[in-house]
Motif scaffolding. Structure first.
Motif, PDB file in Angstrom:
ATOM      1  N   PHE A  64      58.079 -12.146 -24.673  1.00 35.49           N
ATOM      2  CA  PHE A  64      58.074 -13.324 -25.545  1.00 35.49           C
ATOM      3  C   PHE A  64      58.767 -14.528 -24.914  1.00 35.49           C
ATOM      4  O   PHE A  64      58.379 -15.659 -25.188  1.00 35.49           O
ATOM      5  CB  PHE A  64      58.655 -12.983 -26.922  1.00 35.49           C
ATOM      6  CG  PHE A  64      57.641 -12.299 -27.807  1.00 35.49           C
ATOM      7  CD1 PHE A  64      56.674 -13.027 -28.473  1.00 35.49           C
ATOM      8  CD2 PHE A  64      57.628 -10.921 -27.927  1.00 35.49           C
ATOM      9  CE1 PHE A  64      55.714 -12.401 -29.265  1.00 35.49           C
ATOM     10  CE2 PHE A  64      56.679 -10.282 -28.717  1.00 35.49           C
ATOM     11  CZ  PHE A  64      55.727 -11.033 -29.388  1.00 35.49           C
ATOM     12  N   THR A  65      59.746 -14.319 -24.053  1.00 40.35           N
ATOM     13  CA  THR A  65      60.414 -15.435 -23.381  1.00 40.35           C
ATOM     14  C   THR A  65      59.437 -16.160 -22.457  1.00 40.35           C
ATOM     15  O   THR A  65      59.477 -17.384 -22.334  1.00 40.35           O
ATOM     16  CB  THR A  65      61.638 -14.939 -22.579  1.00 40.35           C
ATOM     17  OG1 THR A  65      62.538 -14.304 -23.478  1.00 40.35           O
ATOM     18  CG2 THR A  65      62.366 -16.082 -21.907  1.00 40.35           C
ATOM     19  N   GLN A  66      58.546 -15.417 -21.819  1.00 40.73           N
ATOM     20  CA  GLN A  66      57.588 -16.006 -20.878  1.00 40.73           C
ATOM     21  C   GLN A  66      56.343 -16.558 -21.583  1.00 40.73           C
ATOM     22  O   GLN A  66      55.530 -17.233 -20.963  1.00 40.73           O
ATOM     23  CB  GLN A  66      57.173 -14.966 -19.844  1.00 40.73           C
ATOM     24  CG  GLN A  66      58.319 -14.514 -18.963  1.00 40.73           C
ATOM     25  CD  GLN A  66      57.996 -13.290 -18.126  1.00 40.73           C
ATOM     26  OE1 GLN A  66      56.848 -12.966 -17.884  1.00 40.73           O
ATOM     27  NE2 GLN A  66      59.036 -12.586 -17.696  1.00 40.73           N
ATOM     28  N   ALA A  67      56.200 -16.269 -22.875  1.00 45.77           N
ATOM     29  CA  ALA A  67      55.018 -16.712 -23.623  1.00 45.77           C
ATOM     30  C   ALA A  67      55.117 -18.182 -24.002  1.00 45.77           C
ATOM     31  O   ALA A  67      56.206 -18.757 -24.030  1.00 45.77           O
ATOM     32  CB  ALA A  67      54.882 -15.866 -24.889  1.00 45.77           C
ATOM     33  N   THR A  68      53.966 -18.765 -24.277  1.00 48.50           N
ATOM     34  CA  THR A  68      53.899 -20.104 -24.856  1.00 48.50           C
ATOM     35  C   THR A  68      53.450 -19.900 -26.299  1.00 48.50           C
ATOM     36  O   THR A  68      52.257 -19.750 -26.575  1.00 48.50           O
ATOM     37  CB  THR A  68      52.872 -20.979 -24.101  1.00 48.50           C
ATOM     38  OG1 THR A  68      53.233 -21.002 -22.714  1.00 48.50           O
ATOM     39  CG2 THR A  68      52.835 -22.386 -24.653  1.00 48.50           C
ATOM     40  N   ILE A  69      54.411 -19.846 -27.204  1.00 51.62           N
ATOM     41  CA  ILE A  69      54.120 -19.509 -28.596  1.00 51.62           C
ATOM     42  C   ILE A  69      53.279 -20.613 -29.238  1.00 51.62           C
ATOM     43  O   ILE A  69      53.577 -21.800 -29.112  1.00 51.62           O
ATOM     44  CB  ILE A  69      55.424 -19.269 -29.393  1.00 51.62           C
ATOM     45  CG1 ILE A  69      56.222 -18.121 -28.777  1.00 51.62           C
ATOM     46  CG2 ILE A  69      55.135 -19.001 -30.872  1.00 51.62           C
ATOM     47  CD1 ILE A  69      55.527 -16.775 -28.754  1.00 51.62           C
ATOM     48  N   GLN A  94      62.024 -13.350 -34.439  1.00 53.22           N
ATOM     49  CA  GLN A  94      61.015 -13.928 -35.323  1.00 53.22           C
ATOM     50  C   GLN A  94      59.632 -13.837 -34.675  1.00 53.22           C
ATOM     51  O   GLN A  94      58.659 -13.474 -35.325  1.00 53.22           O
ATOM     52  CB  GLN A  94      61.362 -15.382 -35.632  1.00 53.22           C
ATOM     53  CG  GLN A  94      60.450 -15.998 -36.680  1.00 53.22           C
ATOM     54  CD  GLN A  94      60.878 -17.414 -37.007  1.00 53.22           C
ATOM     55  OE1 GLN A  94      61.080 -18.229 -36.101  1.00 53.22           O
ATOM     56  NE2 GLN A  94      61.016 -17.708 -38.284  1.00 53.22           N
ATOM     57  N   GLN A  95      59.536 -14.109 -33.390  1.00 54.90           N
ATOM     58  CA  GLN A  95      58.254 -14.038 -32.683  1.00 54.90           C
ATOM     59  C   GLN A  95      57.718 -12.610 -32.648  1.00 54.90           C
ATOM     60  O   GLN A  95      56.515 -12.385 -32.836  1.00 54.90           O
ATOM     61  CB  GLN A  95      58.411 -14.605 -31.273  1.00 54.90           C
ATOM     62  CG  GLN A  95      58.695 -16.087 -31.274  1.00 54.90           C
ATOM     63  CD  GLN A  95      59.263 -16.592 -29.968  1.00 54.90           C
ATOM     64  OE1 GLN A  95      59.347 -15.874 -28.977  1.00 54.90           O
ATOM     65  NE2 GLN A  95      59.664 -17.855 -29.959  1.00 54.90           N
ATOM     66  N   ILE A  96      58.604 -11.650 -32.427  1.00 53.72           N
ATOM     67  CA  ILE A  96      58.189 -10.240 -32.436  1.00 53.72           C
ATOM     68  C   ILE A  96      57.645  -9.877 -33.806  1.00 53.72           C
ATOM     69  O   ILE A  96      56.600  -9.233 -33.927  1.00 53.72           O
ATOM     70  CB  ILE A  96      59.376  -9.330 -32.030  1.00 53.72           C
ATOM     71  CG1 ILE A  96      59.742  -9.563 -30.565  1.00 53.72           C
ATOM     72  CG2 ILE A  96      59.042  -7.859 -32.296  1.00 53.72           C
ATOM     73  CD1 ILE A  96      61.086  -8.959 -30.145  1.00 53.72           C
ATOM     74  N   ARG A  97      58.331 -10.318 -34.846  1.00 62.06           N
ATOM     75  CA  ARG A  97      57.901 -10.017 -36.219  1.00 62.06           C
ATOM     76  C   ARG A  97      56.635 -10.785 -36.602  1.00 62.06           C
ATOM     77  O   ARG A  97      55.847 -10.302 -37.410  1.00 62.06           O
ATOM     78  CB  ARG A  97      59.027 -10.296 -37.208  1.00 62.06           C
ATOM     79  CG  ARG A  97      60.227  -9.389 -37.024  1.00 62.06           C
ATOM     80  CD  ARG A  97      59.836  -7.933 -37.058  1.00 62.06           C
ATOM     81  NE  ARG A  97      60.997  -7.069 -37.003  1.00 62.06           N
ATOM     82  CZ  ARG A  97      60.949  -5.790 -36.686  1.00 62.06           C
ATOM     83  NH1 ARG A  97      59.808  -5.217 -36.385  1.00 62.06           N
ATOM     84  NH2 ARG A  97      62.034  -5.069 -36.656  1.00 62.06           N
ATOM     85  N   TYR A  98      56.432 -11.977 -36.020  1.00 63.08           N
ATOM     86  CA  TYR A  98      55.166 -12.683 -36.228  1.00 63.08           C
ATOM     87  C   TYR A  98      54.011 -11.781 -35.811  1.00 63.08           C
ATOM     88  O   TYR A  98      53.018 -11.653 -36.528  1.00 63.08           O
ATOM     89  CB  TYR A  98      55.098 -13.964 -35.380  1.00 63.08           C
ATOM     90  CG  TYR A  98      55.827 -15.177 -35.899  1.00 63.08           C
ATOM     91  CD1 TYR A  98      56.156 -15.330 -37.239  1.00 63.08           C
ATOM     92  CD2 TYR A  98      56.164 -16.207 -35.022  1.00 63.08           C
ATOM     93  CE1 TYR A  98      56.812 -16.475 -37.689  1.00 63.08           C
ATOM     94  CE2 TYR A  98      56.811 -17.349 -35.468  1.00 63.08           C
ATOM     95  CZ  TYR A  98      57.133 -17.481 -36.803  1.00 63.08           C
ATOM     96  OH  TYR A  98      57.766 -18.609 -37.232  1.00 63.08           O
ATOM     97  N   LEU A  99      54.136 -11.175 -34.633  1.00 59.94           N
ATOM     98  CA  LEU A  99      53.069 -10.308 -34.141  1.00 59.94           C
ATOM     99  C   LEU A  99      52.862  -9.124 -35.088  1.00 59.94           C
ATOM    100  O   LEU A  99      51.724  -8.771 -35.394  1.00 59.94           O
ATOM    101  CB  LEU A  99      53.371  -9.831 -32.719  1.00 59.94           C
ATOM    102  CG  LEU A  99      52.295  -8.953 -32.075  1.00 59.94           C
ATOM    103  CD1 LEU A  99      50.925  -9.639 -32.080  1.00 59.94           C
ATOM    104  CD2 LEU A  99      52.701  -8.588 -30.652  1.00 59.94           C
ATOM    105  N   ASP A 100      53.948  -8.546 -35.577  1.00 62.59           N
ATOM    106  CA  ASP A 100      53.831  -7.438 -36.528  1.00 62.59           C
ATOM    107  C   ASP A 100      53.035  -7.861 -37.767  1.00 62.59           C
ATOM    108  O   ASP A 100      52.166  -7.122 -38.231  1.00 62.59           O
ATOM    109  CB  ASP A 100      55.218  -6.939 -36.962  1.00 62.59           C
ATOM    110  CG  ASP A 100      55.983  -6.249 -35.842  1.00 62.59           C
ATOM    111  OD1 ASP A 100      55.347  -5.802 -34.867  1.00 62.59           O
ATOM    112  OD2 ASP A 100      57.223  -6.168 -35.955  1.00 62.59           O
ATOM    113  N   ILE A 101      53.344  -9.033 -38.290  1.00 69.48           N
ATOM    114  CA  ILE A 101      52.647  -9.524 -39.487  1.00 69.48           C
ATOM    115  C   ILE A 101      51.173  -9.751 -39.188  1.00 69.48           C
ATOM    116  O   ILE A 101      50.302  -9.384 -39.980  1.00 69.48           O
ATOM    117  CB  ILE A 101      53.324 -10.795 -40.043  1.00 69.48           C
ATOM    118  CG1 ILE A 101      54.593 -10.374 -40.782  1.00 69.48           C
ATOM    119  CG2 ILE A 101      52.387 -11.575 -40.963  1.00 69.48           C
ATOM    120  CD1 ILE A 101      55.340 -11.476 -41.473  1.00 69.48           C
TER     121      ILE A 101
END
Length: 118
Positions: A64-69, A94-101
Motif C-alpha cells: 500500500f505504501t508503493q500504491a497510488t491510491i 484504512q487503505q487495507i480495510r478499503y480493499l476488504d470492503i
C-alpha cells in the motif's frame, strides 16, 4: 486495534491473503478478473505490477505504501471488523480495510460501477 495486531497485518504478505479474496469472490459467482479490477482501481497497479507484488510476496505495508491510491477511495464507507472504515485514523490501515470492503461488496453482488465509485 492494538499496535501488535496492526504490526502483524502490515508484515503479512499480500500474496498470502490474495487467494482468500479470490475464493470469497468465486464462492459468490464473481471472478478473479473482477477482484483484480478492484485492486487495480484502488492501488493504481496494472496486471504486471500486481503480479510482481504477488511473486515477491510483498507485505501489506509496502504493497500500500508503493500504491497510488485512487482519489475516489475516500467515498468508500462501511463497517469492517467492527470498525467504521471512514473513522480509521491510520491511513495505511484504512487503505487495507478499503480493499476488504470492496471485496465484500463484490461478494455481495454489487455492480462493478458502484463498487468502483463511478
Amino acid at each position: 486495534m492494538n499496535d501488535k495486531n496492526y504490526q502483524k497485518i502490515l508484515k503479512m504478505s499480500f500474496a498470502s491473503v490474495y487467494p482468500h479474496y479470490i475464493t470469497k469472490a468465486e464462492k459468490k459467482g464473481r471472478t478473479t478478473q473482477e477482484v483484480n479490477q478492484i485492486i487495480h482501481w484502488l492501488t493504481g497497479y496494472d496486471e504486471k505490477t500486481l503480479q510482481q507484488h504477488l511473486d515477491n510476496k510483498t507485505n501489506f505495508e509496502d504493497f500500500f505504501t508503493q500504491a497510488t491510491i485512487n482519489p475516489n477511495a475516500s467515498k468508500i464507507t462501511g463497517v469492517i471488523c467492527g470498525y467504521r472504515v471512514e473513522d480509521i485514523e491510520v491511513p495505511l490501515m484504512q487503505q487495507i480495510r478499503y480493499l476488504d470492503i470492496l471485496i465484500d461488496e463484490l461478494a455481495k453482488g454489487k455492480a462493478m460501477e458502484k463498487i468502483l465509485r463511478e
